[in-house]
Enzyme design. Sequence first.
Site, PDB file in Angstrom:
ATOM      1  N   ALA A 194      53.128 -47.627  14.394  1.00  0.00           N
ATOM      2  CA  ALA A 194      52.275 -46.528  13.976  1.00  0.00           C
ATOM      3  C   ALA A 194      53.148 -45.492  13.283  1.00  0.00           C
ATOM      4  O   ALA A 194      54.325 -45.721  13.079  1.00  0.00           O
ATOM      5  CB  ALA A 194      51.562 -45.924  15.183  1.00  0.00           C
ATOM      6  N   SER A 195      52.571 -44.367  12.872  1.00  0.00           N
ATOM      7  CA  SER A 195      53.366 -43.361  12.156  1.00  0.00           C
ATOM      8  C   SER A 195      52.537 -42.127  11.858  1.00  0.00           C
ATOM      9  O   SER A 195      51.314 -42.174  11.845  1.00  0.00           O
ATOM     10  CB  SER A 195      53.880 -43.913  10.805  1.00  0.00           C
ATOM     11  OG  SER A 195      54.558 -45.121  10.949  1.00  0.00           O
ATOM     12  N   ASN A 196      53.249 -41.037  11.583  1.00  0.00           N
ATOM     13  CA  ASN A 196      52.679 -39.875  10.901  1.00  0.00           C
ATOM     14  C   ASN A 196      53.432 -39.691   9.587  1.00  0.00           C
ATOM     15  O   ASN A 196      54.654 -39.847   9.557  1.00  0.00           O
ATOM     16  CB  ASN A 196      52.854 -38.591  11.719  1.00  0.00           C
ATOM     17  CG  ASN A 196      52.284 -38.690  13.119  1.00  0.00           C
ATOM     18  OD1 ASN A 196      51.124 -39.019  13.300  1.00  0.00           O
ATOM     19  ND2 ASN A 196      53.112 -38.405  14.117  1.00  0.00           N
TER      20      ASN A 196
END
Length: 768
Positions: A194-196
């Site tokens: 996942a990531s921002n």
Amino acid sequence: MRIQRTVAVAVCMCFAGFAASPKYEARIRRTSFGIPHIEAKDLAGLGFGEGYAQAEDHLCTIADQIVRVRGERAKYFGAGNRDEHVLSDAGMRGLRIVEDAAKELNALDSEMRSWLDGFASGYNYYLETGGKAKAAAWCRNADWVFPISSVDLAAYSRMLALTTHAYATAISAAAPPALAKAAEIVAPLVELNASNGWAIGRDKSASGGGMLVANPHYPWVGSNRFWEKHLTIPGKLDIYGVGLVGMSGVAIGFNKNVGWTHTVWAGKRVTFYELKLVPGKPTTYRYDGGTRDMTPRPVVVDVKQRDGSLKKVERTVWFSHYGPVVALPGVGWTAEHTLAIRDANENNSGRLQQYLAMARARNLDELKKAHADYQSMMWVNTIATSYDGRAWYADMAATPNLSKAAIADWRKRRDSDPLTKRMWEQGGNVLLDGSDSKFEWTNDAGSKRAGVVSYEHMPQIERRDYVFNANDSFWLANSAAPLDGDYSPLHGEQRTPRSLRTRNNDWTLSKSGKLTLDQMADAIMGNRALAAELVKDDLVSRCQASARPELTEACAVLAKWDGRYNVDSRGAVLFREFVGRYPAEDTVRAGKLFSIDFDPADPVKTPRQLAPGDLALDNLAQAVKLLRSRGIALDVPLGELQYADKAGKRIPVHGGDGQWEGVLNMQRNARNTTTLEPMDNPPAVQGSRFLTDKGYPVGHGSSFVLALEYTKAGPRAKAFLTYSESGDPESPHFTDQTLRFANKEWRPVLFREAEIKADVKRDYRVSK
């Protein structure tokens, strides 16, 4: 103190007193935290320096993954638990990853091939100069650490690009009913990356230039770790950032003009097909009124026996015209049907060229052009900014192109067909009718490859304030300008609920004024829990009013808690165990947790408000009971339970869960890596979604965290590589950045020559 060291070997033929120049040559300067600044005159030398320096830091991991992609784990480690190595090897060989990678490599121009050749030569040179004896203990002097080739590297790159690699064991386990007992149905590797990603334009930038936050959430152990680097070819290339271990080049980073990051894509990279089988012929399926035969692909796997000898094990991998047959739990191969899978990245061969073009981009338009020219993004969104204050979001990942009729029919089948509905509900898998050519992928005239959506039809938006992504679909890159349009649902859904983490990202950015670099960095590491902001006050009020004696202390603890997940936060653990008792679907819609439902006209502020009834207090009471039963104080600081295990050293780590708690800086106990490396991955205890016997070990979460701004003097940045630069526990760079991260002590990124010169710890040259 500067230490100079020269490493070189002369491979030459001498004629008339002249020596041939080395084929490969690079200068490596290591600054604080072991960061390599690699300089060469060409890509071949740059690759050589990368290969050598990566091997210094991650020899074991690279060797492990090369064995994996070559389908040789069983050869060195035996069949494995429940034949896991045999199944993995058979899947890799059945997918012909090495053979197809060799074809991709041969199709590259000489410059690109020399880059991979150089990397392999640099890695091998490290082995030649005693690297095996200096490796981390888990692979030191092992027989499975051997010289590699550019084909091996291309194969590893291809494997990472293919979504089907995650299904390798499920593909090799697929067998007709008569042979079903010979192969166990195997679940695919669950990929939780996942990531921002934030890009901030001139309207929200205090400097007036673009700003960027890179915050990928990736494994802390094993494969898929990042390695930080600075790559320079004087006058031609100057790029800083990270790439996955075993890969050349920069995947996330910046040059003096543009910076970019990626987030894992919410769209669909594969489609599944239900093959309706002919009675009595389990390898023949119906298609448009006729039939088609599957194609068997025999593979042979060498399996190490207890006495050290090798036994050859034969398996058959089956293919439809769509792609390989796959056996998923609950959807096996019966006399009536089976499943096949088609991957949008099957013919994606422009990956290296696109990233090199991005690294060379002189402005945002050239970065966009790299996407348009190659259309080779594998499975990620791109979030980018530039020196002149522009911010761009694009969902450019390879996407199957279905006709409108096929999409309409599939949507109906999601409601009417039980298997199609179940596949969708269990992971958002798209299941199509393999007996009808209507569901074939169609060609988009502007696409570089058949069957996938073209650049012109992919979602993208440029803004002067901000854009972001946090793994939800493209629809909400900026709440002030949702991307409503005629986009394929295989890119993701529009006007649907967003995760708590997505909402927190937009909430943070939309409410901020003009940001400085420090303010932006503080915001991404602030550890605000949006779930707490939405329900904590209601929960405390209801708790205090109830006068339930078993909740008296819990009420007081939550009332004092500031709603953050820092190492010294008291109340975060209690709230985690409370909110973790709710089903995942209740974090995005009204139901058991929230009373006000999602509103597409107000997607950031909804759903909200604690649902009525006794369930909330009952769940809080269960959380209290759990913690007390394990001798854990209700006000225990988060850092006493949440930690990174660095070779037995327990380092407290801040951060929280993105889905249930809505924390940007996500940390989880999750194994989403296929590795032989020892790792701490205990199961959750009964009655908890998160807690283990050891607390909350971090195995997956914030990895490379970069805060970047463009100023009149050029780019300025600071960063963490949370698990540190080296994978060797005996290296000083195995824990140094982890300790900085735990204390939120950002380190400056050294990009300018004067900064590098002032901080060099080792300066050496490698050549061959």
